[in-house]
Design a protein around this motif. Structure first.
Motif, PDB file in Angstrom:
ATOM      1  N   MET A  55       0.824  -1.213   0.000  1.00  0.00           N
ATOM      2  CA  MET A  55       0.000   0.000   0.000  1.00  0.00           C
ATOM      3  C   MET A  55       0.857   1.262   0.000  1.00  0.00           C
ATOM      4  O   MET A  55       0.420   2.316  -0.452  1.00  0.00           O
ATOM      5  CB  MET A  55      -0.940   0.017   1.202  1.00  0.00           C
ATOM      6  CG  MET A  55      -2.021  -1.053   1.167  1.00  0.00           C
ATOM      7  SD  MET A  55      -3.083  -0.999  -0.291  1.00  0.00           S
ATOM      8  CE  MET A  55      -3.901   0.572  -0.062  1.00  0.00           C
ATOM      9  N   ASP A  56       2.069   1.156   0.520  1.00  0.00           N
ATOM     10  CA  ASP A  56       2.954   2.324   0.543  1.00  0.00           C
ATOM     11  C   ASP A  56       3.512   2.664  -0.828  1.00  0.00           C
ATOM     12  O   ASP A  56       4.007   3.767  -1.046  1.00  0.00           O
ATOM     13  CB  ASP A  56       4.132   2.076   1.498  1.00  0.00           C
ATOM     14  CG  ASP A  56       3.710   2.121   2.970  1.00  0.00           C
ATOM     15  OD1 ASP A  56       2.546   2.463   3.233  1.00  0.00           O
ATOM     16  OD2 ASP A  56       4.548   1.819   3.836  1.00  0.00           O
ATOM     17  N   LEU A  90      -8.363  -3.981  -1.255  1.00  0.00           N
ATOM     18  CA  LEU A  90      -8.386  -2.727  -0.503  1.00  0.00           C
ATOM     19  C   LEU A  90      -7.920  -1.581  -1.397  1.00  0.00           C
ATOM     20  O   LEU A  90      -8.550  -0.515  -1.452  1.00  0.00           O
ATOM     21  CB  LEU A  90      -7.484  -2.833   0.734  1.00  0.00           C
ATOM     22  CG  LEU A  90      -7.327  -1.574   1.577  1.00  0.00           C
ATOM     23  CD1 LEU A  90      -8.659  -1.177   2.213  1.00  0.00           C
ATOM     24  CD2 LEU A  90      -6.271  -1.782   2.667  1.00  0.00           C
ATOM     25  N   ALA A 140     -10.632  -0.764  -3.778  1.00  0.00           N
ATOM     26  CA  ALA A 140     -11.742  -0.061  -3.119  1.00  0.00           C
ATOM     27  C   ALA A 140     -11.402   1.403  -2.897  1.00  0.00           C
ATOM     28  O   ALA A 140     -12.272   2.270  -2.906  1.00  0.00           O
ATOM     29  CB  ALA A 140     -12.066  -0.731  -1.791  1.00  0.00           C
ATOM     30  N   LEU A 141     -10.129   1.679  -2.690  1.00  0.00           N
ATOM     31  CA  LEU A 141      -9.685   3.051  -2.442  1.00  0.00           C
ATOM     32  C   LEU A 141      -9.319   3.782  -3.724  1.00  0.00           C
ATOM     33  O   LEU A 141      -8.863   4.930  -3.681  1.00  0.00           O
ATOM     34  CB  LEU A 141      -8.478   3.041  -1.486  1.00  0.00           C
ATOM     35  CG  LEU A 141      -8.791   2.572  -0.062  1.00  0.00           C
ATOM     36  CD1 LEU A 141      -7.502   2.341   0.727  1.00  0.00           C
ATOM     37  CD2 LEU A 141      -9.672   3.596   0.651  1.00  0.00           C
ATOM     38  N   ARG A 173      -6.858   3.118  -5.613  1.00  0.00           N
ATOM     39  CA  ARG A 173      -5.398   3.277  -5.695  1.00  0.00           C
ATOM     40  C   ARG A 173      -4.730   2.230  -6.568  1.00  0.00           C
ATOM     41  O   ARG A 173      -3.519   2.298  -6.778  1.00  0.00           O
ATOM     42  CB  ARG A 173      -4.799   3.246  -4.286  1.00  0.00           C
ATOM     43  CG  ARG A 173      -5.318   4.389  -3.426  1.00  0.00           C
ATOM     44  CD  ARG A 173      -4.900   4.266  -1.985  1.00  0.00           C
ATOM     45  NE  ARG A 173      -3.471   4.452  -1.787  1.00  0.00           N
ATOM     46  CZ  ARG A 173      -2.909   4.567  -0.599  1.00  0.00           C
ATOM     47  NH1 ARG A 173      -3.651   4.528   0.487  1.00  0.00           N
ATOM     48  NH2 ARG A 173      -1.616   4.733  -0.486  1.00  0.00           N
ATOM     49  N   ALA A 223     -13.403   0.701   3.667  1.00  0.00           N
ATOM     50  CA  ALA A 223     -12.757   1.548   2.662  1.00  0.00           C
ATOM     51  C   ALA A 223     -13.734   1.961   1.578  1.00  0.00           C
ATOM     52  O   ALA A 223     -13.628   3.063   1.028  1.00  0.00           O
ATOM     53  CB  ALA A 223     -11.562   0.814   2.054  1.00  0.00           C
ATOM     54  N   PHE A 255     -15.852   4.664   3.482  1.00  0.00           N
ATOM     55  CA  PHE A 255     -15.079   5.816   3.963  1.00  0.00           C
ATOM     56  C   PHE A 255     -13.685   5.857   3.326  1.00  0.00           C
ATOM     57  O   PHE A 255     -12.672   5.739   4.011  1.00  0.00           O
ATOM     58  CB  PHE A 255     -14.945   5.753   5.494  1.00  0.00           C
ATOM     59  CG  PHE A 255     -16.242   5.823   6.232  1.00  0.00           C
ATOM     60  CD1 PHE A 255     -16.829   7.047   6.504  1.00  0.00           C
ATOM     61  CD2 PHE A 255     -16.880   4.667   6.645  1.00  0.00           C
ATOM     62  CE1 PHE A 255     -18.047   7.120   7.178  1.00  0.00           C
ATOM     63  CE2 PHE A 255     -18.092   4.723   7.327  1.00  0.00           C
ATOM     64  CZ  PHE A 255     -18.680   5.958   7.590  1.00  0.00           C
ATOM     65  N   PRO A 256     -13.638   6.030   1.997  1.00  0.00           N
ATOM     66  CA  PRO A 256     -12.316   5.992   1.343  1.00  0.00           C
ATOM     67  C   PRO A 256     -11.383   7.101   1.813  1.00  0.00           C
ATOM     68  O   PRO A 256     -10.176   6.866   1.963  1.00  0.00           O
ATOM     69  CB  PRO A 256     -12.649   6.120  -0.152  1.00  0.00           C
ATOM     70  CG  PRO A 256     -14.025   6.717  -0.195  1.00  0.00           C
ATOM     71  CD  PRO A 256     -14.723   6.240   1.037  1.00  0.00           C
ATOM     72  N   VAL A 293      -9.922   6.154   5.273  1.00  0.00           N
ATOM     73  CA  VAL A 293      -8.967   5.037   5.220  1.00  0.00           C
ATOM     74  C   VAL A 293      -7.695   5.463   4.496  1.00  0.00           C
ATOM     75  O   VAL A 293      -6.584   5.129   4.925  1.00  0.00           O
ATOM     76  CB  VAL A 293      -9.607   3.787   4.566  1.00  0.00           C
ATOM     77  CG1 VAL A 293      -8.576   2.682   4.383  1.00  0.00           C
ATOM     78  CG2 VAL A 293     -10.769   3.283   5.431  1.00  0.00           C
ATOM     79  N   ASN A 294      -7.848   6.247   3.418  1.00  0.00           N
ATOM     80  CA  ASN A 294      -6.646   6.736   2.733  1.00  0.00           C
ATOM     81  C   ASN A 294      -5.808   7.610   3.655  1.00  0.00           C
ATOM     82  O   ASN A 294      -4.580   7.568   3.635  1.00  0.00           O
ATOM     83  CB  ASN A 294      -7.032   7.525   1.472  1.00  0.00           C
ATOM     84  CG  ASN A 294      -7.110   6.642   0.235  1.00  0.00           C
ATOM     85  OD1 ASN A 294      -6.278   5.743   0.055  1.00  0.00           O
ATOM     86  ND2 ASN A 294      -8.088   6.879  -0.621  1.00  0.00           N
ATOM     87  N   LEU A 324      -3.882   5.346   5.866  1.00  0.00           N
ATOM     88  CA  LEU A 324      -2.758   4.698   5.182  1.00  0.00           C
ATOM     89  C   LEU A 324      -1.614   5.673   4.933  1.00  0.00           C
ATOM     90  O   LEU A 324      -0.446   5.277   4.942  1.00  0.00           O
ATOM     91  CB  LEU A 324      -3.243   4.079   3.863  1.00  0.00           C
ATOM     92  CG  LEU A 324      -4.143   2.850   4.036  1.00  0.00           C
ATOM     93  CD1 LEU A 324      -4.787   2.464   2.704  1.00  0.00           C
ATOM     94  CD2 LEU A 324      -3.351   1.670   4.599  1.00  0.00           C
ATOM     95  N   LYS A 358       0.208   5.758   8.178  1.00  0.00           N
ATOM     96  CA  LYS A 358       0.967   4.507   8.355  1.00  0.00           C
ATOM     97  C   LYS A 358       2.255   4.545   7.534  1.00  0.00           C
ATOM     98  O   LYS A 358       3.309   4.131   7.995  1.00  0.00           O
ATOM     99  CB  LYS A 358       0.095   3.316   7.935  1.00  0.00           C
ATOM    100  CG  LYS A 358       0.756   1.957   8.167  1.00  0.00           C
ATOM    101  CD  LYS A 358      -0.197   0.828   7.805  1.00  0.00           C
ATOM    102  CE  LYS A 358       0.424  -0.523   8.133  1.00  0.00           C
ATOM    103  NZ  LYS A 358       1.644  -0.791   7.372  1.00  0.00           N
TER     104      LYS A 358
END
Lengths: 146, 431
Positions: free
Chosen positions: A68-69, A121, A124-125, A127, B127, B130-131, B134-135, B138, B141
């Motif tokens: 994800m990073d 994930l 869904a985002l 990305r 996600a 609530f994108p 959550v983004n 991340l 993080k």
């Protein structure tokens, strides 16, 4: 480098794909750990790193969430992970995401986030915009290439 | 009517365990938090090894909180060697630990715990709803991971922590380059805390005996006194006089109890305990949030742990920023020492709570004995006690809903089962 089958080489299909995509920004991620059969993703990532392919960034991931990073920073991503399967099935499989979304992880993963969950994930985002290839490699695979 | 309810696999926790609940009409007969993950025998593995190997071996206990194991190990071994590290080394260790708190807490808040408040089965479902939130999580993080990479050599199982200090000094420019993103992330953490404070919390309350480090100088991470909410206040060397681990038949992990008053008393470690005992030491931005939101800093509702984590993320970013802004290259990054026989112990605050290490070494620097008490091992009996207190209010519900609510309570603790085996399926029996 860590202990592994020293005769292991980069699967020709993967190397061909890497050369095909360069010079786009390409990320190769070996997923796994230093342990036994799980090390195949890291080992192949190390071998690809040694090829010094132009435009190709190579990283190791211990847990799929690491992805994800990095997922938004590259136009093409190749993910290499160890794969299990019965004898007779192909030793190397490639899925172009979202193909492979129904794959099931057989292993217990950190907090339940296996590779497929992480890619879902990311999707869904919004990305998972890059072209993502999943490479499943059975342990002990040999390649006739390059 | 007797009944047994099972949840085959407890999800969104680290590691493998099961929960078994036996009910008879309106009576809760038994609650067992079973950890069936095999023992990993790290303490035995350390025996005979050189003391320098301890930080890297103990880091392997956990992929989420390796820094907690590393820092606790080196601090304990430095007591055994009777060496003291410089304030600059201490600051770098706190900075590294802030990175771990950030990445661990943010993961739990957004992908593991928050889905429960919205009826989502996973972080992926959350996600979709609530994108932006959550983004945002991340992104924070990622910032925590970047700090771990720069200071620790890599984000997972860092390799730079050494007995006496660090193996190599961090690059000043790399640390300085983090400042703008940490300034942005501090605001993101504040926004996250406001969002988390607005969640609808179940009103379950169970009195807890909190245990954590306390430190009047700072919000405790790497140092302090061990204190409980009933007034115990001891140095780390007294830990084993007041706390002990016990084998239980239904779990491969040891259960830890307070033993100082005779008998075995359960206690609660983690963010809720830290916040209750150290709210006056929260960073300025966290304290302003507590005032703005009128948040109950002393809470016995385990579900409030998510807000405690959110406040701690704000504190971790603010503390980290201050440490980054003050950092100057360190002349002596690692203090030299000579091997000598000795004994030392230390405790720090892992993201999930108090962690304690105790080592004995011989005159050639080999580890003679090691004792490691992780946070989840200390919380297991408390989780069972909370479930016993919660279950009477759930008895009229279908088994599936009972199982789900019990699972959510367990998740509030962010248990790290792999660490403690050194833990989940839920099985409810109605007799």
């Amino acid at each position: 480098m860590f202990a592994h089958d020293e005769n292991l080489t980069i699967p020709g299909e993967l190397l061909k794909a890497l050369r095909h995509h360069a010079p786009a920004s390409v990320l190769v991620v070996g997923i796994g750990s230093p342990q036994a059969g799980d090390s195949i993703g890291w080992h192949l990532a190390d071998l690809i790193f040694q090829q010094e392919l132009p435009g190709v960034v190579v990283r190791r991931a211990l847990v799929p969430l690491d992805l994800m990073d990095w997922i938004e920073d590259f136009s093409v991503i190749h993910l290499i992970d160890a794969m299990q399967g019965p004898p007779g099935e192909p030793a190397i499989r490639c899925w172009h995401w979202p193909d492979g979304a129904d794959l099931v992880s057989s292993a217990t993963t950190s907090h339940g986030f296996d590779l497929i969950s992480v890619l879902k994930l990311a999707s869904a985002l919004g990305r998972a915009t890059s072209s993502i290839f999943l490479w499943g490699v059975k342990n002990g695979v040999r390649s006739r290439f390059p | 009517m007797a009944r047994e309810i099972q949840v085959p696999i407890l999800t969104r926790v680290e590691g493998e365990g099961a929960l078994r609940i036996k009910l008879d009409n309106r009576e809760v007969l038994d609650v067992q938090l079973s950890i069936y993950e095999p023992p990993r025998l790290f303490e035995s593995l350390l025996r005979g090894r050189q003391l320098e190997e301890a930080p890297d071996i103990t880091a392997r206990i956990c992929g989420i909180c390796p820094v907690a194991y590393q820092i606790t190990a080196v601090e304990a071994l430095e007591r055994a060697l009777e060496i003291t590290t410089s304030p600059e080394i201490q600051s770098l260790r706190r900075l590294l630990y802030c990175g771990e708190w950030i990445e661990s807490h943010v993961l739990h808040i957004h992908l593991l715990h928050a889905p429960d408040f919205f009826g989502c089965a996973s972080g992926i479902e959350l996600a979709q709803q609530f994108p932006d939130e959550v983004n945002r999580g991340l992104r924070m993080k990622k910032a925590g991971n970047r700090l771990l990479e720069i200071l620790g050599g890599r984000a997972i199982h860092p390799i730079n922590v050494a007995v006496g200090g660090f193996y190599r000094a961090p690059d000043l420019q790399q640390l300085t380059n983090l400042i703008p993103e940490f300034e942005t992330c501090l605001q993101l953490a504040i926004d996250t805390a406001r969002w988390i404070s607005s969640l609808e919390y179940p009103d379950f309350i169970n009195p807890h005996d909190f245990a954590s480090l306390i430190d009047p100088r700072e919000y405790p991470i790497t140092r302090g006194q061990i204190a409980t909410s009933d007034g115990l206040n001891i140095g780390m060397r007294e830990y084993e006089q007041h706390f002990a681990e016990f084998q239980v038949p239904h779990s491969t992990a040891l259960h830890s109890y307070r033993t100082s008053g005779g008998g075995q008393q359960v206690y609660f470690v983690g963010p809720l305990a830290r916040l209750a005992q150290n709210h006056a030491q929260l960073s300025p931005a966290s304290q302003r949030l507590v005032a703005e939101l009128d948040w109950p800093v002393v809470s016995h509702n385990p579900q409030h742990s998510i807000m405690a984590r959110a406040l701690e993320v704000v504190t971790a970013f603010e503390d980290a920023l201050q440490l980054l802004q003050c950092y100057q290259p360190i002349q002596q990054i690692r203090k030299s020492y000579r091997a000598r026989a000795g004994e030392g112990c230390w405790a720090t605050e892992a993201p999930r709570g108090l962690i304690y290490h105790h080592y004995r070494i011989d005159d050639e620097g080999r580890i003679v004995s090691a004792k490691i008490v992780p946070p989840t091992s200390q919380n297991q009996a408390q989780i069972e006690q909370d479930l016993r207190a919660l279950l009477p209010s759930l008895l009229d519900l279908p088994d599936l809903q009972i199982a789900r609510q019990c699972e959510q309570l367990v998740r509030a603790y962010d248990p790290c089962i792999s660490c403690s085996t050194h833990f989940l399926k839920v099985n409810i029996e109605r007799a």
